[in-house]
Design an enzyme around this catalytic site. Sequence first.
Site, PDB file in Angstrom:
ATOM      1  N   LYS A  24       0.960  -1.271  -0.032  1.00  0.00           N
ATOM      2  CA  LYS A  24       0.056   0.077  -0.046  1.00  0.00           C
ATOM      3  C   LYS A  24       0.678   1.212   0.124  1.00  0.00           C
ATOM      4  O   LYS A  24       0.582   2.259  -0.744  1.00  0.00           O
ATOM      5  CB  LYS A  24      -0.940  -0.052   1.294  1.00  0.00           C
ATOM      6  CG  LYS A  24      -1.760   1.291   1.680  1.00  0.00           C
ATOM      7  CD  LYS A  24      -2.286   1.211   2.970  1.00  0.00           C
ATOM      8  CE  LYS A  24      -1.738   1.685   4.066  1.00  0.00           C
ATOM      9  NZ  LYS A  24      -1.107   3.055   4.593  1.00  0.00           N
ATOM     10  N   ASN A  25       1.962   1.239   0.878  1.00  0.00           N
ATOM     11  CA  ASN A  25       2.628   2.564   1.240  1.00  0.00           C
ATOM     12  C   ASN A  25       3.626   2.736  -0.028  1.00  0.00           C
ATOM     13  O   ASN A  25       4.271   4.038  -0.384  1.00  0.00           O
ATOM     14  CB  ASN A  25       3.176   2.591   2.405  1.00  0.00           C
ATOM     15  CG  ASN A  25       2.444   2.827   3.507  1.00  0.00           C
ATOM     16  OD1 ASN A  25       1.043   3.084   3.430  1.00  0.00           O
ATOM     17  ND2 ASN A  25       2.965   2.475   4.685  1.00  0.00           N
TER      18      ASN A  25
ATOM     19  N   ARG B  57      -4.366  10.461   5.030  1.00  0.00           N
ATOM     20  CA  ARG B  57      -3.201  11.425   5.097  1.00  0.00           C
ATOM     21  C   ARG B  57      -2.577  11.548   3.912  1.00  0.00           C
ATOM     22  O   ARG B  57      -1.829  12.591   3.691  1.00  0.00           O
ATOM     23  CB  ARG B  57      -2.580  11.128   6.464  1.00  0.00           C
ATOM     24  CG  ARG B  57      -3.373  11.149   7.724  1.00  0.00           C
ATOM     25  CD  ARG B  57      -2.057  11.022   8.901  1.00  0.00           C
ATOM     26  NE  ARG B  57      -1.057  11.983   8.633  1.00  0.00           N
ATOM     27  CZ  ARG B  57      -1.146  13.176   9.124  1.00  0.00           C
ATOM     28  NH1 ARG B  57      -2.317  13.797   9.787  1.00  0.00           N
ATOM     29  NH2 ARG B  57      -0.075  13.856   8.661  1.00  0.00           N
TER      30      ARG B  57
ATOM     31  N   CYS C  94      -4.318  12.302  13.663  1.00  0.00           N
ATOM     32  CA  CYS C  94      -4.859  11.115  13.323  1.00  0.00           C
ATOM     33  C   CYS C  94      -4.453  10.259  14.735  1.00  0.00           C
ATOM     34  O   CYS C  94      -3.853  10.704  15.917  1.00  0.00           O
ATOM     35  CB  CYS C  94      -4.217  10.474  12.311  1.00  0.00           C
ATOM     36  SG  CYS C  94      -2.379   9.454  12.490  1.00  0.00           S
TER      37      CYS C  94
ATOM     38  N   ARG D 269       1.335  13.950  13.774  1.00  0.00           N
ATOM     39  CA  ARG D 269       1.783  13.836  12.181  1.00  0.00           C
ATOM     40  C   ARG D 269       1.848  15.473  11.544  1.00  0.00           C
ATOM     41  O   ARG D 269       0.850  15.634  10.579  1.00  0.00           O
ATOM     42  CB  ARG D 269       0.882  12.785  11.779  1.00  0.00           C
ATOM     43  CG  ARG D 269       1.134  11.581  12.442  1.00  0.00           C
ATOM     44  CD  ARG D 269       0.370  10.313  11.809  1.00  0.00           C
ATOM     45  NE  ARG D 269       0.983   9.901  10.492  1.00  0.00           N
ATOM     46  CZ  ARG D 269       0.442   9.079   9.862  1.00  0.00           C
ATOM     47  NH1 ARG D 269      -0.767   8.633   9.834  1.00  0.00           N
ATOM     48  NH2 ARG D 269       1.301   8.598   8.685  1.00  0.00           N
ATOM     49  N   PRO D 270       2.627  16.179  11.942  1.00  0.00           N
ATOM     50  CA  PRO D 270       2.766  17.421  11.279  1.00  0.00           C
ATOM     51  C   PRO D 270       3.082  17.284   9.876  1.00  0.00           C
ATOM     52  O   PRO D 270       3.895  16.196   9.529  1.00  0.00           O
ATOM     53  CB  PRO D 270       3.692  18.462  11.860  1.00  0.00           C
ATOM     54  CG  PRO D 270       4.597  17.128  12.632  1.00  0.00           C
ATOM     55  CD  PRO D 270       3.649  15.856  12.824  1.00  0.00           C
TER      56      PRO D 270
ATOM     57  N   ASP E 278       5.034  20.010   8.532  1.00  0.00           N
ATOM     58  CA  ASP E 278       5.804  21.157   8.381  1.00  0.00           C
ATOM     59  C   ASP E 278       7.137  21.117   7.425  1.00  0.00           C
ATOM     60  O   ASP E 278       7.538  22.013   6.797  1.00  0.00           O
ATOM     61  CB  ASP E 278       6.318  21.698   9.739  1.00  0.00           C
ATOM     62  CG  ASP E 278       6.923  20.633  10.518  1.00  0.00           C
ATOM     63  OD1 ASP E 278       6.524  19.438  10.513  1.00  0.00           O
ATOM     64  OD2 ASP E 278       8.152  21.055  11.162  1.00  0.00           O
ATOM     65  N   LEU E 279       7.727  19.813   7.425  1.00  0.00           N
ATOM     66  CA  LEU E 279       8.906  19.669   6.709  1.00  0.00           C
ATOM     67  C   LEU E 279       8.664  19.478   5.367  1.00  0.00           C
ATOM     68  O   LEU E 279       9.336  19.933   4.417  1.00  0.00           O
ATOM     69  CB  LEU E 279       9.613  18.319   7.297  1.00  0.00           C
ATOM     70  CG  LEU E 279      10.030  18.313   8.526  1.00  0.00           C
ATOM     71  CD1 LEU E 279      10.682  16.818   8.921  1.00  0.00           C
ATOM     72  CD2 LEU E 279      10.841  19.546   9.083  1.00  0.00           C
TER      73      LEU E 279
ATOM     74  N   ASP F 257       5.676   0.585  11.721  1.00  0.00           N
ATOM     75  CA  ASP F 257       4.442  -0.063  11.494  1.00  0.00           C
ATOM     76  C   ASP F 257       4.365  -1.670  12.020  1.00  0.00           C
ATOM     77  O   ASP F 257       3.309  -2.254  11.621  1.00  0.00           O
ATOM     78  CB  ASP F 257       4.313  -0.031   9.920  1.00  0.00           C
ATOM     79  CG  ASP F 257       3.965   1.368   9.575  1.00  0.00           C
ATOM     80  OD1 ASP F 257       3.637   2.331  10.151  1.00  0.00           O
ATOM     81  OD2 ASP F 257       4.186   1.556   8.251  1.00  0.00           O
TER      82      ASP F 257
ATOM     83  N   LEU G 251       8.958   7.012  16.775  1.00  0.00           N
ATOM     84  CA  LEU G 251       8.398   7.561  15.749  1.00  0.00           C
ATOM     85  C   LEU G 251       7.331   8.563  16.015  1.00  0.00           C
ATOM     86  O   LEU G 251       7.189   9.582  15.693  1.00  0.00           O
ATOM     87  CB  LEU G 251       8.389   6.713  14.550  1.00  0.00           C
ATOM     88  CG  LEU G 251       9.490   6.791  13.712  1.00  0.00           C
ATOM     89  CD1 LEU G 251      10.648   5.556  14.101  1.00  0.00           C
ATOM     90  CD2 LEU G 251       9.375   6.543  12.091  1.00  0.00           C
TER      91      LEU G 251
ATOM     92  N   ARG H 162      -8.280  -0.737   5.353  1.00  0.00           N
ATOM     93  CA  ARG H 162      -7.384   0.340   4.650  1.00  0.00           C
ATOM     94  C   ARG H 162      -6.229  -0.076   4.163  1.00  0.00           C
ATOM     95  O   ARG H 162      -5.599   0.506   3.175  1.00  0.00           O
ATOM     96  CB  ARG H 162      -7.229   1.424   5.883  1.00  0.00           C
ATOM     97  CG  ARG H 162      -8.417   2.250   6.371  1.00  0.00           C
ATOM     98  CD  ARG H 162      -7.988   3.293   7.075  1.00  0.00           C
ATOM     99  NE  ARG H 162      -6.917   4.229   6.446  1.00  0.00           N
ATOM    100  CZ  ARG H 162      -6.548   5.420   6.877  1.00  0.00           C
ATOM    101  NH1 ARG H 162      -6.937   5.876   7.800  1.00  0.00           N
ATOM    102  NH2 ARG H 162      -5.742   6.193   6.220  1.00  0.00           N
TER     103      ARG H 162
END
Length: 418
Positions: free
Chosen positions: A22-23, A92, A116, A121-122, A124-125, A305, A327, A397
């Site tokens: 998926k990822n 996301r 979430c 989980r920003p 900004d980067l 994960d 993380l 999902r």
Amino acid sequence: MTYLEIEGANQLSGKVEISGAKNAALPLIVSSILAKNEVNISNVPNVADIKTLIHLLQNLGTKTEFKNHNLVLDTSSLNKTIAKYDIVRKMRASILTLGPLLARFKNCEVSLPGGCAIGQRPIDLHLLALEKMGANIQIKQGYVVANGNLKGAEIIFDKITVTGSENIIMAAALAQGKTRLINVAKEPEVVQLCEILKEAGLEISGIGSDELEIYGTNGELLEFKKIAVIPDRIEAGTYLCAGAITNSQITIEKVIPNHLNAVLSKLNQMGFESLIQKDSITLFPAKEIRAVEIITSEYPGFPTDMQAQFMALSLKAKGTSIIDERLFENRFMHVSELLRMGADIKLNGHIATIVGGKELNAADVMATDLRASSALVLAALAAKGTSRVHRIYHLDRGYENLEHKLKILGAKITRLEE
Ligand code: EPZ
């Protein structure tokens, strides 16, 4: 609502095929925004997150066809650049459209994903990097509103970010001039994206390392070749844990064993031997399941994960295991549900102490996020009696046909309606 009923404490056996990741599929699908031709992707997992992303791209004007794990995308008709809240809030990873949309159309609006279940989980980067490339970015009414001509730049990521790296790699692909990315994520999913872009004609070096150099095409779209999504290392690891938690011999097929090194090493420390072949892994039962210490980190370290699944497994180990989640600050939502099954787990900030070896009892439990859900299924496979795992839309999902695959391995599992 649907739920899973699982009769536990049964052994598993046999072979199961692992789906596409998926990822990996998510950024590959988004990368079709950079294509001048029709993009063909095979081995796409048929899971809810993929369908959400396809829906998002359709909403922007992309023509798509998804059949038998093959996805065809034609973004030549893509004519809208607003990724709406209604779709983004479901997933996301929709934020991945930001870089490529901006690079191709010079302006776009992408809804901010919000918080979430596993933490803040920003993004900004992602935003800082695009600004460094010349983008003008504002947050307006919950949307990232971006415009500008992207120019190559030197970007040092303060933290290693998977989708952040993918977003900026795709943005840099069509930018003007050279982009140097430092402290890039090295996850196999990021590496596959780079390889696919290289095959599509992008000049990119350093693939697989934490430093990339990308020579942007200055707006010229890329000519994509056929793509086959890499196997899902997290799905693979989850099935290995299903074998381990029931102390059974099982084989997972269609995998890239190298991608599972950290997971296999921890299984080995816990007493499980495995036979690794070209694209399959057989896990053997342990004489005694030993406690383990795990610190989650970026690839090639132990994946966050897989943290929840190993927590479930450590409940069967003799002794005290320690899991340090580095993380995500809130990725222990499965703990309170595991406690309902008789687990002995203490939390102190980002560290969980698990006293294993106690009998697990069946219970009604509630899924809270994708991987937490799979940990509950694993615990139910090992618990005495019949458990029910609720809110399994989280599982859907990211795990294709979970109950079907577990049934193939002999699990007593049924999907039912409340
Ligand atoms: C990806 O999320 C995965 N999602 C996640 O998988 C996975 O857990 C995570 O990487 C870590 O491996 C996809 O690939 C679609 P990050 P991502 O940016 O990219 C901080 C699953 O279950 N950070 O690598 O969103 C962040 O808060 C999912 O399949 C910032 O501070 O994760 C975290 O602490 C869940 N600012 C760390 O970096 C930013 O701008 C790593 O997050 C971005 C990230």
